[in-house]
Design an enzyme around this catalytic site. Structure first.
Site: not given
Length: 386
Positions: A66-68
């Site tokens: 995801r946003s990593a």
């Protein structure tokens, strides 16, 4: 729980915390890797590859983070700046003329990285298929009017960060950001990390799902503030609209979604790949270093701080990276990195030489500070004598 891998002397607290994540915090399949001064000191994995499966997690199992992914995307722009190919203080429209529309002509490249561009939402959300079309998605962002004056405030660009960063890289280099990462970052470092998953690697990636927090004593107890809960419940809020810039929510196990190049949300990595990436930002790893010391300082210099217009909590951002704070506690005040909503976390701490990667197949409701990742971070701090 049968946990596999290795732990260097002194880092035993990380293994203890990792085991506890399964026994108490409900992890189903996960991995954690820690580097110190360019050398791997923790490499652990356990559970099942698929969140509801039986096949064991193996060394090299990858998951969507995801946003990593945003931290990887930020590195591309910073590396282009380091090479003199991109000016972070130039207007976005200098590289992407169509972006000047609707009052965005003064938006700087650094505003994009620091979540100050003012376009966290789209008036007409994109479908998953439209989101994967770089031409269509870039045109939608270019036409969007900002919801605040660019540069004047900050708010998390949950989905639009994909097309803002991706189109800048495409205009400057002629390559997609996924291709650039493969050629210039993952390739030289031998990373198991992709933005745009190749079909040949699909068999290594587990299935993910949203899972409930355990109810046992000592389990996850996440109680967001009322303002945060209300923002997520209100379809008209910037919070809901930012995360809903792709509607309906994509199926994160779908092959087409995983193959798309969406650097805000759909990177796929092993814990080792994520940690090794951050290790190479702050030092040499097997002869490869990505950031110069000056770029490290540039990346972690505070650009945005205080109430976040989208996340409705106080956040701190450098140039593309979340900084240590109440919303996203990292190892120390000098750390920089990025969580993935509901679980994953990658960061570097230049002061201690630590680089960290955690991936999981069970996503929780947490946005920036998942209790499982936080338990591991505390264990690293304990291992360092903190």
């Amino acid at each position: 729980m049968d946990v596999n891998g290795t732990v260097a002397e002194g880092f035993e607290p990380v293994e203890e915390a990792f085991v506890r994540n399964f026994e108490v915090l409900g992890d189903r399949g996960a991995a954690v890797t820690v580097y110190r001064d360019g050398h791997k000191v923790v490499d652990l994995w356990g559970g099942t590859r698929d969140v509801d499966g039986t096949e064991p997690w193996r060394h090299g199992t990858a998951q969507i983070v995801r946003s990593a992914t945003k931290g990887v995307a930020a590195a591309v722009l910073l590396l282009l700046a380091q090479r003199g190919e991109l000016d972070l203080d130039a207007p976005v429209g200098q590289y992407w003329p169509e972006y000047k529309a609707a009052g965005k002509e003064r938006t700087l490249v650094r505003h994009v990285l620091a979540h100050r561009a003012g376009v966290p939402v789209l008036d007409r959300p994109l479908t998953p298929a439209e989101a994967a079309d770089p031409d269509l998605a870039a045109a939608a962002v270019a036409a969007q009017a900002p919801v605040w004056e660019p540069g004047a405030d900050h708010g998390y660009h949950a989905q639009t960060y994909s097309w803002l960063t991706g189109e800048l890289v495409r205009r400057v280099t002629g390559r997609s950001i996924g291709e650039w990462i493969a050629d210039e970052v993952a390739g030289p470092l031998g990373l198991d990390l992709w933005v745009g998953l190749p079909e040949a690697e699909a068999g290594r990636v587990g299935l993910v799902a949203q899972v409930e927090a355990p109810s046992a004593p000592g389990g996850l107890k996440t109680r967001p503030k009322r303002a945060v809960s209300e923002a997520y419940a209100d379809p008209s809020s910037l919070t809901r609209r930012a995360f809903a810039a792709i509607t309906p929510m994509p199926d994160e196990n779908d092959a087409a979604y995983r193959a798309a190049v969406l650097p805000a949300s759909n990177g796929i990595a092993t814990a080792e790949g994520l940690a090794r990436f951050y290790a190479a930002l702050i030092g040499e790893v097997d002869g490869v270093r990505l950031f110069t010391p000056a770029t490290v300082e540039r990346a972690r210099a505070e650009q945005s701080a205080g109430p976040d217009r989208v996340l409705v909590v106080n956040t701190r951002f450098g140039l593309g990276y979340m900084l240590h704070g109440t919303a996203s506690p990292l190892l120390s005040p000098g750390s920089f990195g990025h969580p993935g909503r509901g679980g994953a976390l990658g960061f570097a701490d230049p002061d201690s030489g630590i680089a960290f990667g955690y991936v999981t197949n069970g996503f929780r409701k947490s946005v920036t500070a998942d209790p499982r990742a936080q338990a591991l971070v505390r264990a690293v701090r304990l291992s360092l004598g903190g």
